[in-house]
Design a protein around this motif. Structure first.
Motif, short mmCIF file in Angstrom:
data_model
loop_
_atom_site.label_atom_id
_atom_site.label_comp_id
_atom_site.label_asym_id
_atom_site.label_seq_id
_atom_site.Cartn_x
_atom_site.Cartn_y
_atom_site.Cartn_z
N SER A 275 6.49 46.04 26.60
CA SER A 275 5.36 45.18 26.94
C SER A 275 5.42 44.56 28.33
O SER A 275 4.44 43.91 29.02
CB SER A 275 5.41 43.86 26.21
N SER A 276 6.50 44.87 29.04
CA SER A 276 6.58 44.22 30.32
C SER A 276 6.36 45.17 31.47
O SER A 276 5.89 46.43 31.16
CB SER A 276 8.12 43.88 30.52
N LEU A 277 6.01 44.81 32.76
CA LEU A 277 5.43 45.56 33.86
C LEU A 277 6.36 46.62 34.11
O LEU A 277 6.14 47.86 34.17
CB LEU A 277 5.25 44.75 35.05
N ARG A 278 7.82 46.22 34.36
CA ARG A 278 8.86 47.18 34.81
C ARG A 278 9.32 48.10 33.49
O ARG A 278 9.60 49.12 33.80
CB ARG A 278 9.86 46.54 35.46
N GLY A 279 9.53 47.52 32.41
CA GLY A 279 9.60 48.27 31.20
C GLY A 279 11.34 48.37 30.98
O GLY A 279 11.70 48.61 29.76
N GLU A 280 12.05 48.12 32.09
CA GLU A 280 13.47 48.30 31.75
C GLU A 280 14.24 47.34 32.47
O GLU A 280 13.89 46.86 33.65
CB GLU A 280 14.01 49.87 32.13
N THR A 281 15.30 47.06 32.11
CA THR A 281 16.47 46.08 32.77
C THR A 281 17.80 46.68 32.49
O THR A 281 18.25 47.10 31.67
CB THR A 281 16.29 44.81 31.88
N LEU A 282 18.60 46.96 33.72
CA LEU A 282 19.82 47.55 34.01
C LEU A 282 20.72 46.19 33.97
O LEU A 282 20.61 45.41 35.05
CB LEU A 282 19.96 48.33 34.98
N THR A 283 21.49 45.90 33.15
CA THR A 283 22.49 45.04 33.11
C THR A 283 23.86 45.56 33.35
O THR A 283 24.16 46.36 32.64
CB THR A 283 22.60 44.22 31.74
N LEU A 284 24.57 44.89 34.48
CA LEU A 284 26.04 45.45 34.74
C LEU A 284 26.90 44.41 34.85
O LEU A 284 26.68 43.31 35.21
CB LEU A 284 25.74 45.96 36.18
N TYR A 285 27.99 44.61 33.75
CA TYR A 285 29.01 43.82 33.78
C TYR A 285 30.15 44.32 34.88
O TYR A 285 30.83 45.67 34.72
CB TYR A 285 29.53 43.76 32.43
N LEU A 286 30.53 43.52 35.66
CA LEU A 286 31.71 44.10 36.90
C LEU A 286 33.01 43.47 36.77
O LEU A 286 32.79 42.11 36.73
CB LEU A 286 30.94 43.73 38.25
N VAL A 287 34.03 43.87 36.95
CA VAL A 287 35.18 43.25 37.02
C VAL A 287 35.75 43.53 38.67
O VAL A 287 35.41 44.41 38.87
CB VAL A 287 36.39 43.79 36.16
N GLY A 288 35.93 42.29 39.45
CA GLY A 288 36.37 42.48 40.80
C GLY A 288 36.29 41.38 41.46
O GLY A 288 36.31 40.33 40.80
N ASP A 289 36.24 41.40 42.66
CA ASP A 289 36.19 40.31 43.80
C ASP A 289 34.73 40.02 44.03
O ASP A 289 34.22 40.74 44.84
CB ASP A 289 36.79 40.64 44.79
N THR B 75 33.65 52.93 42.72
CA THR B 75 34.15 53.60 44.00
C THR B 75 33.91 52.44 45.22
O THR B 75 34.24 52.60 46.35
CB THR B 75 33.56 55.12 44.54
N MET B 76 32.92 51.41 44.94
CA MET B 76 32.47 50.60 45.83
C MET B 76 33.37 49.25 46.26
O MET B 76 34.25 49.08 44.99
CB MET B 76 31.18 50.00 45.32
N GLU B 77 33.65 48.85 47.19
CA GLU B 77 34.53 48.03 47.56
C GLU B 77 34.40 46.65 46.77
O GLU B 77 32.99 46.17 46.59
CB GLU B 77 34.46 47.62 49.04
N GLY B 78 35.61 45.99 46.19
CA GLY B 78 35.22 44.86 45.49
C GLY B 78 35.08 45.13 43.95
O GLY B 78 35.37 44.23 43.20
N ILE B 79 34.79 46.46 43.72
CA ILE B 79 34.55 46.32 42.25
C ILE B 79 35.69 47.43 41.59
O ILE B 79 35.78 48.57 41.89
CB ILE B 79 33.17 47.37 41.88
N GLU B 80 36.33 46.74 40.60
CA GLU B 80 37.38 47.50 39.91
C GLU B 80 36.83 48.36 38.71
O GLU B 80 37.14 49.46 38.56
CB GLU B 80 38.46 46.34 39.40
N GLU B 81 36.03 47.79 37.95
CA GLU B 81 35.50 48.23 36.68
C GLU B 81 34.19 47.87 36.44
O GLU B 81 33.57 46.76 36.83
CB GLU B 81 36.37 47.96 35.38
N ALA B 82 33.09 48.87 35.97
CA ALA B 82 31.69 48.76 35.62
C ALA B 82 31.46 48.90 34.37
O ALA B 82 31.84 49.97 33.59
CB ALA B 82 31.01 49.16 36.70
N LEU B 83 30.76 48.16 33.29
CA LEU B 83 29.96 48.50 32.40
C LEU B 83 28.54 48.46 32.47
O LEU B 83 27.90 47.26 32.58
CB LEU B 83 30.85 47.89 31.17
#
Length: 401
Positions: free
Chosen positions: A340-354, A324-332
């Motif tokens: 073992s890392s401090l944060r523990g999680e990584t969110l990877t976002l693949y975006l199609v758009g401008d 729904t955000m400007e410039g983003i057509e699709e997201a995955l």
């Protein structure tokens, strides 16, 4: 009888009268058939002829290698007792990487057609415009079985453009069978056309209520969303901007600790993976729901829930919000866990758009605010396209084309 018209990309038009005489029971001479033609008129002829002979067409996306391998394995097996009650077999799309074959008997297909026609007959319809493939249960039921049963003209094409759909819908009162990809594309078109004589049916993934309402208002039309699966058949429908789903006639839904359980006469008895296995009735899905009386709201899918900062969230809901955000057509999106890392999680976002319209700092803050103050290391990757099935579903294990 129905008048079928197929429009081809090179300008050719092929027309034929198709007389659907119902399902012939399987006999000792019956075989499993893999329709071999990519030509849409030939597909229709081959599917209908197989059913009239009492053969069992195996319907699937032939571009999906895993589905193709399983279909050929099943075709070469002796006609087992499980197949003797079947008349069509659909392979699931395999978006998770493991397609399964779903057996449908005539009682499943006929009873669901009757239930869908029960509410469809209140609309004035003269032609059925089919923008989805026939090998999926949704495309088969609404693109062939139902219009053939109602005696509607059927119009389809090799490859549609959104503008072509609008033009064809203007010709006469139309039932347009489509998916969210086309609906979203038509919302983006500049022209506003009066399509009050058209009923759009959308499946293969839910549209947000705001999107559905915007589409109806833009074209002065009606949009009905269908919810179900190959295993269950149709489960429920909702109209326009409604957020709650209404179960179809013949379907009873229950919530088992938030997970949707379905009791239905459209539910398959057997599925085929490497062997046949029975399905229970009621059947527990992987969808999480909230019941509101006899209606329900889909919260997310158990298989697509992720844990971020101690919160359980739906990845589909995150992707839908981003789109729904400007410039983003699709997201995955994907979450990787690093104990073992401090944060523990990584969110990877693949975006199609401008990319010029996407401010990564603003995007991360929007995610933080929308989803209850989540804190997570995130990586944003711009891509040209996401891999999809023929029905427009994202293929999660494949990521990108």
């Amino acid at each position: 009888m129905s008048h079928v018209t197929v429009l081809y990309n090179d300008g050719r038009i092929e027309e034929e009268i198709v007389d659907f005489r119902g399902y012939t029971p399987v006999s000792e001479n019956s075989r499993c058939i893999i329709p071999t033609h990519h030509d849409k008129m030939e597909q229709i002829r081959e599917i209908v002829a197989s059913i009239h002979r009492g053969d069992i067409p195996l319907l699937y996306d032939t571009t999906m290698k895993s589905s193709d391998e399983k279909a050929h394995r099943l075709r070469d097996l002796p006609l087992s007792e499980h197949l003797q009650s079947a008349c069509v077999l659909f392979f699931t799309s395999g978006t998770s990487g493991n397609p399964i074959g779903v057996l449908k008997g005539s009682e499943h297909l006929v009873s669901e057609c009757e239930a869908q026609i029960e509410w469809l007959q209140h609309y004035k319809i003269e032609q059925c415009l089919v923008t989805v493939p026939f090998f999926h249960i949704y495309g088969y039921l609404f693109g062939l079985a139902i219009p053939l049963s109602m005696g509607l003209d059927i119009v389809t094409k090799e490859d549609f453009l959104p503008q072509e759909i609008l033009k064809l819908c203007q010709q006469k009162p139309t039932l347009c069978i489509t998916n969210p990809v086309f609906i979203r594309s038509m919302i983006r078109l500049r022209d506003d056309i009066d399509l009050r004589d058209t009923l759009f049916i959308c499946s293969s993934g839910p549209l947000e209520s705001e999107e559905a309402l915007k589409f109806e208002q833009k074209y002065s039309t009606r949009l009905v969303q269908l919810y179900g699966s190959s295993e269950t058949g149709g489960i429920a429908i909702r109209e326009g901007g409604e957020s709650l789903w209404n179960p179809l006639n013949g379907v009873v839904i229950e919530s088992d600790e938030g997970i949707l359980s379905v009791r239905s006469r459209y539910l398959s008895r057997y599925v085929f993976d490497d062997e046949f296995r029975p399905l229970s009735n009621p059947f527990q899905t992987t969808d999480i729901i909230e019941k509101v009386g006899e209606q329900f709201k889909i919260v997310g899918r158990a298989s697509e829930l992720v844990k971020i900062g101690g919160k359980r969230l739906s990845m589909v809901e995150i992707e839908t919000f981003l789109e729904t955000m400007e410039g983003i057509e699709e997201a995955l999106g994907f979450v990787e866990y690093h104990p073992s890392s401090l944060r523990g999680e990584t969110l990877t976002l693949y975006l199609v758009g401008d990319s010029s319209k996407i401010d990564k700092t603003v995007l991360k803050k929007a995610l933080h605010d929308q989803f209850g103050g989540i804190h997570i290391e995130s990586k944003i990757i711009m891509v040209d396209a996401l891999a999809k099935t023929a029905l427009g579903k994202k293929i999660r294990h494949k990521v990108i084309t």
